[in-house]
Design an enzyme around this catalytic site. Structure first.
Site, PDB file in Angstrom:
ATOM      1  N   ILE A  31      46.772   4.926  34.786  1.00 33.59           N
ATOM      2  CA  ILE A  31      46.071   6.060  34.170  1.00 33.59           C
ATOM      3  C   ILE A  31      45.469   5.425  32.669  1.00 33.59           C
ATOM      4  O   ILE A  31      44.738   6.120  32.156  1.00 33.59           O
ATOM      5  CB  ILE A  31      47.079   6.964  33.977  1.00 33.59           C
ATOM      6  CG1 ILE A  31      46.244   8.405  33.836  1.00 33.59           C
ATOM      7  CG2 ILE A  31      48.104   6.832  32.916  1.00 33.59           C
ATOM      8  CD1 ILE A  31      47.240   9.600  34.056  1.00 33.59           C
ATOM      9  N   HIS A 100      57.817  -2.179  39.056  1.00 34.69           N
ATOM     10  CA  HIS A 100      56.456  -2.104  39.474  1.00 34.69           C
ATOM     11  C   HIS A 100      55.699  -3.403  38.978  1.00 34.69           C
ATOM     12  O   HIS A 100      56.220  -3.920  37.908  1.00 34.69           O
ATOM     13  CB  HIS A 100      55.647  -0.981  39.107  1.00 34.69           C
ATOM     14  CG  HIS A 100      55.712  -0.814  37.452  1.00 34.69           C
ATOM     15  ND1 HIS A 100      56.802  -0.058  36.793  1.00 34.69           N
ATOM     16  CD2 HIS A 100      55.077  -0.938  36.306  1.00 34.69           C
ATOM     17  CE1 HIS A 100      56.848   0.045  35.553  1.00 34.69           C
ATOM     18  NE2 HIS A 100      55.698  -0.569  35.356  1.00 34.69           N
TER      19      HIS A 100
HETATM   20  P1  5GP Z   1      55.521   0.062  32.060  1.00 32.05           P
HETATM   21  O1  5GP Z   1      55.121   0.116  30.718  1.00 32.05           O
HETATM   22  O2  5GP Z   1      56.553   0.698  32.715  1.00 32.05           O
HETATM   23  O3  5GP Z   1      55.600  -1.483  32.747  1.00 32.05           O
HETATM   24  O4  5GP Z   1      54.037   0.446  32.883  1.00 32.05           O
HETATM   25  C1  5GP Z   1      54.018   1.793  33.274  1.00 32.05           C
HETATM   26  C2  5GP Z   1      52.491   2.097  33.235  1.00 32.05           C
HETATM   27  O5  5GP Z   1      52.410   3.021  34.225  1.00 32.05           O
HETATM   28  C3  5GP Z   1      51.719   2.023  32.208  1.00 32.05           C
HETATM   29  O6  5GP Z   1      50.512   1.063  32.006  1.00 32.05           O
HETATM   30  C4  5GP Z   1      51.013   3.375  32.275  1.00 32.05           C
HETATM   31  O7  5GP Z   1      49.902   3.574  31.713  1.00 32.05           O
HETATM   32  C5  5GP Z   1      51.258   3.954  33.432  1.00 32.05           C
HETATM   33  N1  5GP Z   1      51.203   5.191  33.917  1.00 32.05           N
HETATM   34  C6  5GP Z   1      52.024   5.985  33.302  1.00 32.05           C
HETATM   35  N2  5GP Z   1      51.870   7.497  33.803  1.00 32.05           N
HETATM   36  C7  5GP Z   1      51.047   7.417  34.797  1.00 32.05           C
HETATM   37  C8  5GP Z   1      50.567   8.442  35.662  1.00 32.05           C
HETATM   38  O8  5GP Z   1      50.774   9.348  36.111  1.00 32.05           O
HETATM   39  N3  5GP Z   1      49.456   7.714  36.627  1.00 32.05           N
HETATM   40  C9  5GP Z   1      48.987   6.566  36.449  1.00 32.05           C
HETATM   41  N4  5GP Z   1      48.383   5.913  37.565  1.00 32.05           N
HETATM   42  N5  5GP Z   1      49.677   5.600  35.803  1.00 32.05           N
HETATM   43  C10 5GP Z   1      50.746   5.880  34.951  1.00 32.05           C
END
Ligand code: 5GP
Length: 116
Positions: A31, A100
């Protein structure tokens, strides 16, 4: 199943731009993209972080990486190159606690390291 935002996307309870799905995983656009291409590959089995994946289920992580490479080939940027990243816990800035893989591509990417 746990209840992170990614689980809700997998269950189609909230919308996402899903670019690939199979019996093991879902891939959808981030997103808040950090590169021209930024796709998240998420397994359908529950693991909060990489630390929680046992060696006996290493294929869960392997499938994310190979699915990302297959996507890069299909989309035509595999030869130009891409980066895959998996953030784990606070120092890496993990914000969603369902394991992820990030796929970043579409332009030359900056180096990575400690925060400045
Ligand atoms: P992390 O920081 O946990 O490695 O990555 C989480 C990712 O999820 C971030 O890059 C963030 O932008 C993405 N993200 C968070 N909420 C959402 C959402 O509701 N939809 C999508 N498509 N991505 C999301």
């Amino acid at each position: 199943m746990s209840d992170t935002i990614f689980h809700k996307i997998i269950r189609r309870e909230i919308p996402a731009d899903i670019v690939y799905e199979d019996e093991h995983l879902v891939a959808f656009r981030d997103i808040a993209p950090q590169a021209p291409v930024h796709v998240l590959f998420v397994p359908k089995v529950d693991f909060a972080t990489l630390n929680d994946v046992p060696m006996t289920q290493a294929e869960v992580v392997g499938r994310l990486a190979v699915a990302a490479a297959d996507y890069a080939k299909r989309e035509g940027f595999a030869e130009d190159g891409y980066r895959i990243v998996m953030n784990c816990n606070a120092n890496a800035g993990q914000t969603v606690f369902q394991v992820h893989l990030h796929l970043l591509a579409g332009a030359p990417l900056g180096r990575f390291g400690t925060a400045r």
